[in-house]
Design an enzyme around this catalytic site. Structure first.
Site, PDB file in Angstrom:
ATOM      1  N   LYS A 184     -26.938 -20.300  32.453  1.00  0.00           N
ATOM      2  CA  LYS A 184     -25.311 -19.527  32.956  1.00  0.00           C
ATOM      3  C   LYS A 184     -24.758 -19.121  31.459  1.00  0.00           C
ATOM      4  CE  LYS A 184     -21.231 -20.452  33.269  1.00  0.00           C
ATOM      5  NZ  LYS A 184     -20.854 -19.299  32.640  1.00  0.00           N
ATOM      6  N   GLU A 258     -23.712 -31.130  24.116  1.00  0.00           N
ATOM      7  CA  GLU A 258     -23.404 -30.567  22.991  1.00  0.00           C
ATOM      8  C   GLU A 258     -22.106 -30.041  22.762  1.00  0.00           C
ATOM      9  OE1 GLU A 258     -25.599 -30.928  20.609  1.00  0.00           O
ATOM     10  OE2 GLU A 258     -27.455 -31.120  21.375  1.00  0.00           O
ATOM     11  N   CYS A 292     -19.224 -25.126  16.468  1.00  0.00           N
ATOM     12  CA  CYS A 292     -18.749 -26.269  16.688  1.00  0.00           C
ATOM     13  C   CYS A 292     -19.162 -27.164  15.526  1.00  0.00           C
ATOM     14  CB  CYS A 292     -19.975 -26.685  17.882  1.00  0.00           C
ATOM     15  SG  CYS A 292     -21.549 -26.530  17.413  1.00  0.00           S
ATOM     16  N   GLU A 389      -9.755 -29.583  17.306  1.00  0.00           N
ATOM     17  CA  GLU A 389     -10.908 -28.339  16.984  1.00  0.00           C
ATOM     18  C   GLU A 389      -9.983 -26.950  17.190  1.00  0.00           C
ATOM     19  OE1 GLU A 389     -13.937 -27.744  19.649  1.00  0.00           O
ATOM     20  OE2 GLU A 389     -15.475 -27.289  17.889  1.00  0.00           O
TER      21      GLU A 389
END
Ligand code: NAD
Length: 496
Positions: A184, A258, A292, A389
Site C-alpha cells: 500500500k 520503521e 526519517c 520530528e
C-alpha cells in the site's frame, strides 16, 4: 533565437504519459475497486491534479490478500529459488531501463528534485532488487538454518517521502525469501508504485505475487487487520506505528516498524569544516528534510560554533529552491499542504519558545507548497523543535563542550534511528558509535545508503532491520513457526 535554445532536458515531463484514472493492481491486472472510492493525486509544485486513483475498500483488500495467498502457495512458494532470482534480476534491469520515466514521475508526484530521484532514489531502487536477487538462491547459506521458510503473505505499507525506494526495500527481500506481497503506497504519492506494477507485468511476474492497493490510512488499517496476512512491514510515523502494534498484539502476525527520527549530527572542533558543512546541508536539506534519518539536530562543539554557522549560512544562501524537474534545483516542493502546515506550526513554536530563526533570502514560487531552508539557533534541549520530528527543511542548532556532553545530548531523544559524527580522530568515531543509541551512525558523511547495509531504529524509531542479510530475517519463519493461520506468534524485535 531558436539557434540558442537549450536542448530539451532528458528528464522531461514528455517522458511519461499520465492517465486520467488509475485502478488497483490485483492478481496481475489493473481493476476498478469493488467497494472503495477514488481520490486525486496532486503535483505539489504546481497544485495540478495528476490523476484520479482508486481507493481500495474491504472487499478489495480481501481480493488482493486472496490473490497473494494463492500465488504464494501455488506458484511463488514452490518455485525454485534460482527461478525467483531470475524474476528479481529482470525487474531490476527493467527499472534501470525505465529509470528516467520513473524518476520524472516520482518528482512530479512527490515534489523532490529530479537530481535526487534520478541520481539517488532510482539507482538505489534497482540496487535493492539486484542485491536481493543475489540472495534468493543462497538463503540456505545465510545463517538462518538449513531450510529457511517464507512467512507467507506480507502486507507492506510505505510513506510518501521515498515512495518507490521504500517499496523496493520491502518488496525485494520479501520476494527473494518466497513471500508474496500486498503493497500500500501513501495516498499523496501512489503513481510510481502503479508504474512499478506495470513493470512487474512487463517482467511476467506471475499474477498475485505482488498486488498494489492504493488508498489512504483506512486501506492500510484494513490490510493490517486482515486475517489472511502473515506479516506487516510498516514505514511511517511513530503514531501510526504504535496503533499498528496495538492492532496486531496477540495475533500470530509478525511485525517490523520503521518509524520517525530526530537524528543528531555531531560536529567536533577538529572536523574539516567545509566538509562538515556539506554534510550538515545534505543531512537536513536532502529531500526537503522529508527523511526519517535526517540530521535535524546539529550538535556543534562550542569553540567552532560561530565559524560553522557562518559558513553554513553562506552555503544555504546558494541553495536553489524551485521547479523539481529542473536539474539545478536543490530544494523541491513540500509534499502536501498538511505537511506544510505541520512544518509551519512547529517553526512558529520554535519562535515562540525563544529560538532564533534564520532563513536565506529565498523567492518562493506563487503556486505549490514551499518552505525555505531554515535554521534555528539558541535551541535548548527542552524545546519542541529539538525533540519533535519536523520532517521538513528545518535545522535546530545546539552546542556542546565535551564528548560526554555531546553523547548525552544526542541520546536525549525518544528516537534512535541515525546519527552523524564529524571528527578527524578515528578512535573518537569508534567511541561515539558505541555510545550513540542509533541504528545507523555515519562518520564524516551523512545519508549514505547501500542495499547491503541494514537500516532500522531503536526506541520509538521502531524495530526490525531492512537491507542486507538482516533484511532477510524479517521475512523468514523462525524456529517452529510454520506457514499458515495456525502459526504461533513470534517476537521479532531485536534491539533495545
Ligand atoms: P503516516 O504514518 O501518516 O503514513 C504512512 C503510511 O501509513 C501511509 O501509506 C498511510 O496511508 C498509512 N497509514 C496511515 N494510517 C494508517 C493506519 N491507521 N493503519 C495502517 N496504515 C496507515 O506517515 P507519513 O506522514 O506518510 O510519513 C512520514 C513518517 O514516516 C515520518 O514520521 C518519517 O520519519 C517516517 N519514515 C520512516 C522511515 C524509516 O525507515 N524509519 C522512512 C521514511 C519515513
Amino acid at each position: 533565437m531558436s539557434d540558442w535554445d537549450y536542448a530539451p532536458a532528458p528528464e522531461s515531463r514528455e517522458l511519461i504519459s499520465l492517465r486520467s484514472s488509475y485502478g488497483l493492481f490485483i492478481d496481475g491486472g489493473f481493476t476498478a475497486p469493488v467497494d472503495g472510492g477514488a481520490f486525486k493525486t496532486v503535483n505539489p509544485a504546481t497544485e495540478e491534479v495528476l490523476g484520479e486513483v482508486a481507493e481500495a475498500g474491504p472487499a478489495d483488500v480481501d481480493r488482493a490478500v486472496a490473490a497473494a495467498r494463492r500465488a504464494q502457495t501455488e506458484v511463488w512458494g514452490p518455485m525454485r529459488p534460482a527461478e525467483r532470482a531470475k524474476y528479481l534480476y529482470r525487474i531490476a534491469r527493467i527499472i534501470q531501463e525505465r529509470s528516467r520515466e520513473l524518476a520524472v514521475l516520482e518528482s512530479l508526484d512527490n515534489g523532490k528534485p529530479i537530481k535526487e530521484s534520478r541520481d539517488i532514489d532510482l539507482p538505489l531502487v534497482a540496487a535493492h532488487f539486484f542485491h536481493y536477487a543475489g540472495w534468493a538462491d543462497k538463503l540456505r547459506h545465510a545463517g538462518f538454518g538449513s531450510d529457511p521458510q517464507p512467512l507467507g503473505v506480507a502486507g507492506q505499507i510505505v510513506p510518501w517521502n521515498f515512495p518507490l525506494l521504500m517499496a523496493a526495500w520491502k518488496l525485494a527481500p520479501a520476494l527473494a525469501t518466497g513471500n508474496t506481497c500486498v503493497l500500500k503506497p501513501a495516498e499523496t504519492t501512489p503513481l510510481s508504485a502503479l508504474l512499478l506494477a506495470e513493470i512487474l507485468q512487463q517482467a511476467d511476474l506471475p499474477p498475485g505475487v505482488v498486488n498494489v492497493l492504493t488508498g489512504a490510512g483506512e486501506t492500510g488499517r484494513l490490510l493490517v487487520a486482515h486475517d489472511g496476512v502473515d506479516k506487516i512491514a510498516f514505514t511511517g510515523s511513530t503514531e501510526v506505528g504504535k496503533s499498528i502494534q496495538r492492532t496486531i498484539a496477540g495475533t500470530r502476525k509478525r511485525l517490523t516498524l520503521e518509524l520517525g527520527g530526530k537524528a543528531a549530527n555531531v560536529v567536533f572542533d577538529d572536523a574539516p569544516i567545509d566538509q562538515a558543512v556539506e554534510g550538515i546541508v545534505n543531512g537536513i536539506f536532502f529531500n526537503q528534510g522529508h527523511v526519517c534519518c535526517a540530521g535535524s539536530r546539529l550538535l556543534v562543539q562550542e569553540n567552532v560554533a560561530e565559524a560553522v554557522l557562518e559558513r553554513l549560512k553562506r552555503r544555504l544562501a546558494t541553495l536553489r529552491l524551485g521547479d523539481p524537474l529542473d536539474k539545478n534545483t536543490d530544494i523541491g516542493a513540500i509534499n502536501s499542504p498538511v505537511q506544510l502546515a505541520k512544518i509551519r506550526e512547529l517553526s512558529d513554536v520554535g519562535d515562540a519558545e525563544g529560538a532564533q530563526r534564520w532563513q536565506p533570502p529565498c523567492q518562493l514560487p506563487d503556486r505549490g507548497y514551499w518552505f525555505p531552508p531554515t535554521l534555528f539557533t539558541g535551541v535548548s534541549q527542552s524545546h519542541r523543535i529539538a525533540r519533535e520530528e519536523i520532517f521538513g527543511p528545518v535545522l535546530s542548532v545546539l552546542t556542546f563542550r565535551t564528548p560526554d556532553e555531546a553523547v548525552a545530548k544526542a541520546n536525549n531523544s525518544p528516537y534512535g534511528l541515525s546519527a552523524g559524527v564529524w571528527t578527524e580522530k578515528g578512535s573518537r568515531i569508534l567511541w561515539m558509535a558505541q555510545q550513540l543509541r542509533a541504528g545507523v551512525v555515519w562518520a564524516n558523511t551523512f545519508n549514505r545508503f547501500d542495499p547491503a547495509s541494514p537500516f532500522g531504529g531503536y526506541k520509538e524509531s521502531g524495530f526490525g532491520r531492512e537491507g542486507g542479510r538482516h533484511g532477510l530475517e524479517a521475512y523468514l519463519a523462525q524456529g517452529n513457526e510454520t506457514m499458515g493461520p495456525a502459526k504461533v506468534a513470534a517476537e521479532d524485535s531485536h534491539d533495545g
